[in-house]
Motif scaffolding. Sequence first.
Motif, PDB file in Angstrom:
ATOM      1  N   UNK A  32      -0.396  -8.345  56.637  1.00  0.00           N
ATOM      2  CA  UNK A  32      -1.181  -8.090  55.430  1.00  0.00           C
ATOM      3  C   UNK A  32      -0.842  -9.040  54.305  1.00  0.00           C
ATOM      4  N   UNK A  33      -0.465 -10.277  54.662  1.00  0.00           N
ATOM      5  CA  UNK A  33      -0.078 -11.260  53.658  1.00  0.00           C
ATOM      6  C   UNK A  33      -0.904 -12.539  53.811  1.00  0.00           C
ATOM      7  N   UNK A  34      -0.836 -13.377  52.791  1.00  0.00           N
ATOM      8  CA  UNK A  34      -1.512 -14.677  52.809  1.00  0.00           C
ATOM      9  C   UNK A  34      -0.510 -15.734  53.243  1.00  0.00           C
ATOM     10  N   UNK A  35      -0.938 -16.620  54.146  1.00  0.00           N
ATOM     11  CA  UNK A  35      -0.078 -17.703  54.600  1.00  0.00           C
ATOM     12  C   UNK A  35      -0.571 -19.054  54.120  1.00  0.00           C
ATOM     13  N   UNK A  67      -8.774 -14.493  51.622  1.00  0.00           N
ATOM     14  CA  UNK A  67      -7.462 -14.085  52.132  1.00  0.00           C
ATOM     15  C   UNK A  67      -6.730 -13.217  51.106  1.00  0.00           C
ATOM     16  N   UNK A  68      -6.829 -13.589  49.840  1.00  0.00           N
ATOM     17  CA  UNK A  68      -6.196 -12.789  48.791  1.00  0.00           C
ATOM     18  C   UNK A  68      -6.840 -11.407  48.690  1.00  0.00           C
ATOM     19  N   UNK A  69      -8.162 -11.359  48.833  1.00  0.00           N
ATOM     20  CA  UNK A  69      -8.863 -10.073  48.803  1.00  0.00           C
ATOM     21  C   UNK A  69      -8.448  -9.206  49.984  1.00  0.00           C
ATOM     22  N   UNK A  70      -8.300  -9.812  51.156  1.00  0.00           N
ATOM     23  CA  UNK A  70      -7.867  -9.056  52.337  1.00  0.00           C
ATOM     24  C   UNK A  70      -6.459  -8.515  52.152  1.00  0.00           C
TER      25      UNK A  70
END
Length: 240
Positions: free
Chosen positions: A154-157, A232-235
């Motif tokens: 649940x993070x951004x890479x 990605x940030x929204x997810x």
Amino acid sequence: MSDAAGSDSDPLEIEVPADPLAGHPASAYLWGHVAGSGDVGEGTVEVVTNDEESAKVLATIAGGEIDHETASREYAHDASITRTEDEYTLEIGSTGEKDAENAGDGLFGRSGTLGLPVDGRGSYRFSAFASHDRELLRGILEGCGTICFKSTRGTVGISFVHDDETLLELTRELIEDCPVDAPMGNLSETSSGGFWFGVDDDAAPEFGTWLYEDCDETGLYAPSRERKLRKSLEQADAYD
């Protein structure tokens, strides 16, 4: 000022430096891209991007001709996985310079690579762009970086991948000097023989947000990459 097509097909005004080698946000973005996905030869510079609008912006900054094709390549972190995507190759050289009258003077008026921000060993010198580190890093990221949502965490890479270990070491120094705190993992080898490192997941949202902050005001960015970061940030927010 020159126009380049924006993501909505309306003309976007790009501030173009008189000299694409001088310290300027646009030249920093250009050379970041060249370092990340380009090649400097005798009399030509070639840079590759999978974002058409970014290719148009780079051509607006430095001139040149854009060639479009579809290419399949191995995924940098796992050579057993391939992906197919559009590629836009910009070639800048004596026949494609903005000022045709100076075409006989060599690339950007230089003889060979002399005076370009890259030495004979292929090492880049970015001191002229020290005041424009955000645009420089954005160009490098769009040239050799990845942005993704890690569904298992649940993070951004955010990571950088390149065959040139020295370039990645320089990129790490630029990130260490940027105004946001962005710890990084160690520089490691990829399965395909290159090198890579990633920004720590906890720091990726703040670093990515800083990197693309107000980019729509200058037009110096790849819209598809900015959309990927935003999604990605929204997810990640939804996952929390």
